[in-house]
Design an enzyme around this catalytic site. Structure first.
Site, PDB file in Angstrom:
ATOM      1  CG  PHE A   2     -38.636 -11.228 -85.378  1.00 41.75           C
ATOM      2  CD1 PHE A   2     -40.005 -11.286 -85.112  1.00 41.75           C
ATOM      3  CD2 PHE A   2     -38.043 -12.286 -86.081  1.00 41.75           C
ATOM      4  CE1 PHE A   2     -40.759 -12.384 -85.528  1.00 41.75           C
ATOM      5  CE2 PHE A   2     -38.789 -13.366 -86.497  1.00 41.75           C
ATOM      6  CZ  PHE A   2     -40.146 -13.430 -86.218  1.00 41.75           C
ATOM      7  CG  ASP A  44     -31.953  -4.289 -78.226  1.00 39.88           C
ATOM      8  OD1 ASP A  44     -32.499  -5.354 -78.581  1.00 39.88           O
ATOM      9  OD2 ASP A  44     -31.529  -3.438 -79.045  1.00 39.88           O
ATOM     10  CB  THR A  67     -28.763 -19.150 -87.484  1.00 39.74           C
ATOM     11  OG1 THR A  67     -29.316 -19.395 -88.768  1.00 39.74           O
ATOM     12  CG2 THR A  67     -27.286 -18.802 -87.667  1.00 39.74           C
ATOM     13  CG  ASP A  68     -31.330 -22.876 -90.494  1.00 40.19           C
ATOM     14  OD1 ASP A  68     -30.932 -21.697 -90.589  1.00 40.19           O
ATOM     15  OD2 ASP A  68     -32.358 -23.284 -91.067  1.00 40.19           O
ATOM     16  CD  GLU A  69     -28.841 -17.962 -92.812  1.00 36.16           C
ATOM     17  OE1 GLU A  69     -27.811 -17.342 -93.085  1.00 36.16           O
ATOM     18  OE2 GLU A  69     -29.979 -17.543 -93.072  1.00 36.16           O
ATOM     19  CE1 TYR A 119     -26.992 -13.632 -88.483  1.00 35.22           C
ATOM     20  CE2 TYR A 119     -27.549 -15.346 -90.077  1.00 35.22           C
ATOM     21  CZ  TYR A 119     -27.712 -14.764 -88.834  1.00 35.22           C
ATOM     22  OH  TYR A 119     -28.598 -15.318 -87.926  1.00 35.22           O
ATOM     23  CB  SER A 120     -24.039 -18.113 -91.884  1.00 33.80           C
ATOM     24  OG  SER A 120     -23.440 -18.016 -93.145  1.00 33.80           O
ATOM     25  CE  LYS A 151     -26.263 -16.070 -84.518  1.00 34.91           C
ATOM     26  NZ  LYS A 151     -26.701 -15.303 -83.305  1.00 34.91           N
ATOM     27  CG  ASN A 209     -35.409 -18.854 -92.782  1.00 34.15           C
ATOM     28  OD1 ASN A 209     -34.506 -19.683 -92.857  1.00 34.15           O
ATOM     29  ND2 ASN A 209     -35.366 -17.689 -93.408  1.00 34.15           N
ATOM     30  CG  ASN A 210     -37.612 -17.728 -85.697  1.00 35.09           C
ATOM     31  OD1 ASN A 210     -37.951 -17.601 -84.536  1.00 35.09           O
ATOM     32  ND2 ASN A 210     -36.756 -18.651 -86.071  1.00 35.09           N
ATOM     33  CG  LEU A 259     -39.377 -14.062 -98.308  1.00 32.91           C
ATOM     34  CD1 LEU A 259     -38.844 -13.572 -99.640  1.00 32.91           C
ATOM     35  CD2 LEU A 259     -39.499 -15.593 -98.335  1.00 32.91           C
ATOM     36  CE1 TYR A 303     -33.365 -10.150-103.017  1.00 38.02           C
ATOM     37  CE2 TYR A 303     -32.364 -11.623-101.418  1.00 38.02           C
ATOM     38  CZ  TYR A 303     -32.813 -10.359-101.780  1.00 38.02           C
ATOM     39  OH  TYR A 303     -32.700  -9.324-100.881  1.00 38.02           O
ATOM     40  N   PRO A 360     -25.597 -12.938-103.718  1.00 35.05           N
ATOM     41  CG  PRO A 360     -23.997 -11.238-103.740  1.00 35.05           C
ATOM     42  CD  PRO A 360     -25.430 -11.501-103.404  1.00 35.05           C
TER      43      PRO A 360
HETATM   44  P1  NAD Z   1     -33.273  -8.706 -85.140  1.00 32.43           P
HETATM   45  O1  NAD Z   1     -32.317  -8.115 -86.114  1.00 32.43           O
HETATM   46  O2  NAD Z   1     -34.729  -8.509 -85.335  1.00 32.43           O
HETATM   47  O3  NAD Z   1     -32.937  -8.180 -83.662  1.00 32.43           O
HETATM   48  C1  NAD Z   1     -31.636  -8.066 -83.184  1.00 32.43           C
HETATM   49  C2  NAD Z   1     -31.681  -7.225 -81.908  1.00 32.43           C
HETATM   50  O4  NAD Z   1     -30.351  -7.159 -81.378  1.00 32.43           O
HETATM   51  C3  NAD Z   1     -32.135  -5.782 -82.129  1.00 32.43           C
HETATM   52  O5  NAD Z   1     -33.052  -5.394 -81.134  1.00 32.43           O
HETATM   53  C4  NAD Z   1     -30.844  -4.969 -82.023  1.00 32.43           C
HETATM   54  O6  NAD Z   1     -31.055  -3.652 -81.557  1.00 32.43           O
HETATM   55  C5  NAD Z   1     -30.061  -5.813 -81.033  1.00 32.43           C
HETATM   56  N1  NAD Z   1     -28.607  -5.608 -81.164  1.00 32.43           N
HETATM   57  C6  NAD Z   1     -27.870  -5.616 -82.304  1.00 32.43           C
HETATM   58  N2  NAD Z   1     -26.582  -5.368 -82.023  1.00 32.43           N
HETATM   59  C7  NAD Z   1     -26.501  -5.235 -80.670  1.00 32.43           C
HETATM   60  C8  NAD Z   1     -25.428  -4.998 -79.766  1.00 32.43           C
HETATM   61  N3  NAD Z   1     -24.167  -4.827 -80.213  1.00 32.43           N
HETATM   62  N4  NAD Z   1     -25.704  -4.925 -78.451  1.00 32.43           N
HETATM   63  C9  NAD Z   1     -26.961  -5.074 -77.991  1.00 32.43           C
HETATM   64  N5  NAD Z   1     -28.013  -5.285 -78.795  1.00 32.43           N
HETATM   65  C10 NAD Z   1     -27.780  -5.379 -80.118  1.00 32.43           C
HETATM   66  O7  NAD Z   1     -32.895 -10.248 -85.085  1.00 32.43           O
HETATM   67  P2  NAD Z   1     -33.831 -11.526 -84.876  1.00 32.43           P
HETATM   68  O8  NAD Z   1     -34.333 -11.965 -86.185  1.00 32.43           O
HETATM   69  O9  NAD Z   1     -34.759 -11.265 -83.762  1.00 32.43           O
HETATM   70  O10 NAD Z   1     -32.721 -12.588 -84.406  1.00 32.43           O
HETATM   71  C11 NAD Z   1     -32.368 -12.701 -83.040  1.00 32.43           C
HETATM   72  C12 NAD Z   1     -31.304 -13.771 -82.888  1.00 32.43           C
HETATM   73  O11 NAD Z   1     -31.787 -15.013 -83.397  1.00 32.43           O
HETATM   74  C13 NAD Z   1     -30.026 -13.482 -83.665  1.00 32.43           C
HETATM   75  O12 NAD Z   1     -28.942 -13.912 -82.879  1.00 32.43           O
HETATM   76  C14 NAD Z   1     -30.130 -14.346 -84.911  1.00 32.43           C
HETATM   77  O13 NAD Z   1     -28.878 -14.723 -85.384  1.00 32.43           O
HETATM   78  C15 NAD Z   1     -30.895 -15.534 -84.370  1.00 32.43           C
HETATM   79  N6  NAD Z   1     -31.732 -16.262 -85.341  1.00 32.43           N
HETATM   80  C16 NAD Z   1     -32.640 -15.593 -86.107  1.00 32.43           C
HETATM   81  C17 NAD Z   1     -33.483 -16.314 -86.966  1.00 32.43           C
HETATM   82  C18 NAD Z   1     -34.515 -15.624 -87.814  1.00 32.43           C
HETATM   83  O14 NAD Z   1     -35.144 -16.288 -88.644  1.00 32.43           O
HETATM   84  N7  NAD Z   1     -34.759 -14.343 -87.664  1.00 32.43           N
HETATM   85  C19 NAD Z   1     -33.356 -17.707 -87.041  1.00 32.43           C
HETATM   86  C20 NAD Z   1     -32.388 -18.351 -86.240  1.00 32.43           C
HETATM   87  C21 NAD Z   1     -31.600 -17.614 -85.390  1.00 32.43           C
HETATM   88  O1  DAU Z   2     -32.239 -19.670 -91.355  1.00 30.83           O
HETATM   89  C1  DAU Z   2     -32.210 -18.781 -90.280  1.00 30.83           C
HETATM   90  C2  DAU Z   2     -31.882 -17.405 -90.773  1.00 30.83           C
HETATM   91  O2  DAU Z   2     -33.034 -16.934 -91.462  1.00 30.83           O
HETATM   92  C3  DAU Z   2     -31.480 -16.438 -89.671  1.00 30.83           C
HETATM   93  O3  DAU Z   2     -30.293 -16.885 -89.084  1.00 30.83           O
HETATM   94  C4  DAU Z   2     -31.300 -15.025 -90.224  1.00 30.83           C
HETATM   95  O4  DAU Z   2     -31.049 -14.129 -89.170  1.00 30.83           O
HETATM   96  C5  DAU Z   2     -32.562 -14.615 -90.937  1.00 30.83           C
HETATM   97  O5  DAU Z   2     -32.385 -13.344 -91.521  1.00 30.83           O
HETATM   98  C6  DAU Z   2     -32.940 -15.635 -92.000  1.00 30.83           C
HETATM   99  O6  DAU Z   2     -31.995 -15.618 -93.089  1.00 30.83           O
HETATM  100  P1  DAU Z   2     -32.470 -15.753 -94.620  1.00 30.83           P
HETATM  101  O7  DAU Z   2     -31.424 -15.188 -95.473  1.00 30.83           O
HETATM  102  O8  DAU Z   2     -32.943 -17.125 -94.905  1.00 30.83           O
HETATM  103  O9  DAU Z   2     -33.781 -14.800 -94.548  1.00 30.83           O
HETATM  104  P2  DAU Z   2     -34.331 -13.668 -95.535  1.00 30.83           P
HETATM  105  O10 DAU Z   2     -35.681 -13.300 -95.019  1.00 30.83           O
HETATM  106  O11 DAU Z   2     -33.349 -12.601 -95.781  1.00 30.83           O
HETATM  107  O12 DAU Z   2     -34.523 -14.482 -96.893  1.00 30.83           O
HETATM  108  C7  DAU Z   2     -35.309 -15.648 -96.962  1.00 30.83           C
HETATM  109  C8  DAU Z   2     -35.212 -16.183 -98.378  1.00 30.83           C
HETATM  110  O13 DAU Z   2     -35.880 -15.283 -99.262  1.00 30.83           O
HETATM  111  C9  DAU Z   2     -33.796 -16.283 -98.918  1.00 30.83           C
HETATM  112  O14 DAU Z   2     -33.692 -17.409 -99.763  1.00 30.83           O
HETATM  113  C10 DAU Z   2     -33.600 -15.004 -99.731  1.00 30.83           C
HETATM  114  C11 DAU Z   2     -34.994 -14.755-100.264  1.00 30.83           C
HETATM  115  N1  DAU Z   2     -35.360 -13.344-100.462  1.00 30.83           N
HETATM  116  C12 DAU Z   2     -35.176 -12.479 -99.427  1.00 30.83           C
HETATM  117  C13 DAU Z   2     -35.509 -11.144 -99.564  1.00 30.83           C
HETATM  118  C14 DAU Z   2     -35.285 -10.184 -98.427  1.00 30.83           C
HETATM  119  C15 DAU Z   2     -35.912 -12.921-101.669  1.00 30.83           C
HETATM  120  O15 DAU Z   2     -36.114 -13.726-102.606  1.00 30.83           O
HETATM  121  N2  DAU Z   2     -36.246 -11.605-101.790  1.00 30.83           N
HETATM  122  C16 DAU Z   2     -36.055 -10.690-100.808  1.00 30.83           C
HETATM  123  O16 DAU Z   2     -36.359  -9.498-101.000  1.00 30.83           O
END
Ligand code: NAD
Ligand code: DAU
Length: 336
Positions: free
Chosen positions: A11, A33, A125-127, A153-154, A157, A182-183, A193, A210, A277
């Site tokens: 993403f 990737d 991540t902020d987590e 996960y966190s 990280k 959260n992006n 979400l 949740y 959890p």
């Molecule tokens: P994502 O799950 O959409 O994408 C992760 C990508 O990494 C995928 O393309 C996957 O194929 C690749 N990948 C996974 N394991 C791999 C490996 N061993 N070698 C090479 N490639 C691999 O994740 P995202 O939401 O795009 O997040 C990207 C980064 O940003 C992550 O490090 C995540 O911790 C961080 N981040 C995400 C968010 C968020 O809200 N999504 C917020 C803050 C930080």
């Molecule tokens: O804060 C940054 C993080 O944001 C990133 O580091 C993570 O990679 C990314 O996955 C995201 O983590 P969250 O756990 O915050 O995101 P998620 O979309 O899983 O959930 C967002 C909120 O919504 C969380 O409080 C859980 C809740 N939720 C999530 C899902 C999937 C629900 O209530 N129902 C759901 O089905």
């Protein structure tokens, strides 16, 4: 300039590649990737036929392959997005999170040491800071806040962040770390979400919220995140950590209701389900450092960004239909 982007088929990584190709058309971008369930080459369709872009399928934990990539490409900058990113999956099965998120980061940094680079940037991540209580809106995490991760996960990280800082101190590796909230935006995998709720609402399926739905996340449009990383890799100081936030705190239930309203669907679709959890209550970032050092602040309002994201999912049905009809459906059925 040559930039190696790991996890660029996911993403945020794919949005970053599109952002960089437009902003710096003279740069060469190499994407490494593994194409896990979350990686999708369709996210990079428009980049694939560009001369200054190369895609390599491979695992960042595969030392031999990573060294080969460095040998061939000699990148100036490495931006590490590659990770297992979904909290719920880490609760189900933590092991791959430790492998990819910690060992993978180590392998990449070893390659950086061996071949030399101008900058290794870790996308974190902020987590890593854990959570904040709902009744203290005055509290926010700064870059100096202690690490107190809640989920596997966190924790993975946070471990990687510690390792990055250790490589800086011990080997003087030129590193930076960004910790983003959260992006949301185009190409987000529908286990998260916002896309999950958009797609369920389109299908008139229940929207699983949740717990009590009062958990708060700080939402930032992915384009604002990409802009901030671009600034940090070029102008950020070595050894520094930067918080990137949206200054946009919303409860989950508020976000879900906004999506239903925009799609003209009834709130009766909302279904409260068992809580995650260890579910973090609230995230909030102090982004003073980004503002003062770069004059950066997020530009895209949540209302505008959410509307354009919903429009993107409506206009790109075949992108997500392919995903939800595949392997992902098995995961979804297990979770809900
Ligand atoms: P994502 O799950 O959409 O994408 C992760 C990508 O990494 C995928 O393309 C996957 O194929 C690749 N990948 C996974 N394991 C791999 C490996 N061993 N070698 C090479 N490639 C691999 O994740 P995202 O939401 O795009 O997040 C990207 C980064 O940003 C992550 O490090 C995540 O911790 C961080 N981040 C995400 C968010 C968020 O809200 N999504 C917020 C803050 C930080
Ligand atoms: O804060 C940054 C993080 O944001 C990133 O580091 C993570 O990679 C990314 O996955 C995201 O983590 P969250 O756990 O915050 O995101 P998620 O979309 O899983 O959930 C967002 C909120 O919504 C969380 O409080 C859980 C809740 N939720 C999530 C899902 C999937 C629900 O209530 N129902 C759901 O089905």
């Amino acid at each position: 300039m040559k930039i190696l982007v790991t996890g660029g088929a996911g993403f945020i990584g794919s949005n970053f590649i599109h952002y960089m190709m437009e902003k710096h058309p003279d740069y060469r971008i190499i994407c490494l990737d593994k194409l896990t369930y979350a990686g999708n080459l369709r996210n990079l369709e428009s980049a694939l036929n560009r001369e200054n872009f190369r895609f390599i399928k491979g695992d960042i934990c595969d030392r031999e392959l990573v060294y080969k990539v460095f040998e061939e490409e000699r990148p100036d900058i490495v931006v590490n997005f590659a990770a297992e990113s979904h909290v719920d999956r880490s609760i189900e099965d933590p092991e791959i999170f430790l492998k990819t998120n910690i060992i993978g980061t180590q392998v990449l940094m070893d390659a950086c040491r061996k071949y030399g680079i101008k900058r290794f940037h870790q996308v974190s991540t902020d987590e890593v800071y854990g959570d904040l209580p709902l009744d203290r809106p005055d509290l926010k995490f700064t870059e100096k806040s202690p690490l107190k991760p809640s989920s596997p996960y966190s924790a993975s990280k946070a471990s990687a962040d510690l390792l990055v800082m250790a490589y800086h101190r011990t080997y003087e590796l030129p590193v930076t770390i960004s910790r983003c909230s959260n992006n949301y935006g185009p190409y987000q995998f529908p286990e998260k979400l916002i896309p999950l709720m958009i797609i369920n609402a389109i299908h008139d399926r229940p929207l699983p919220v949740y717990g009590d739905g009062r958990n708060v996340r700080d939402w930032i449009h992915v384009k604002d995140h990409c802009e901030a990383i671009d600034l940090i890799i070029h102008e950020g100081k070595e050894g520094e950590i930067y918080n990137i936030g949206g200054e946009n705190e919303r409860s989950n239930i508020e976000v879900v209701k906004m999506i239903l309203k925009e799609l003209g669907k009834p709130e009766s679709l909302i279904k409260f389900v068992k809580d995650r959890p260890g579910h973090d209550r609230r995230y909030a970032l102090d982004i003073t450092k980004m503002k003062e050092e770069f004059g950066w602040s997020p530009k895209i309002s949540f209302e505008e960004g959410l509307r354009s994201t919903i429009k993107w999912y409506l206009e790109n049905r075949n992108w997500w239909e392919e995903i939800i009809n595949g392997e992902y459906m098995k995961y979804y059925e297990k979770m809900y």
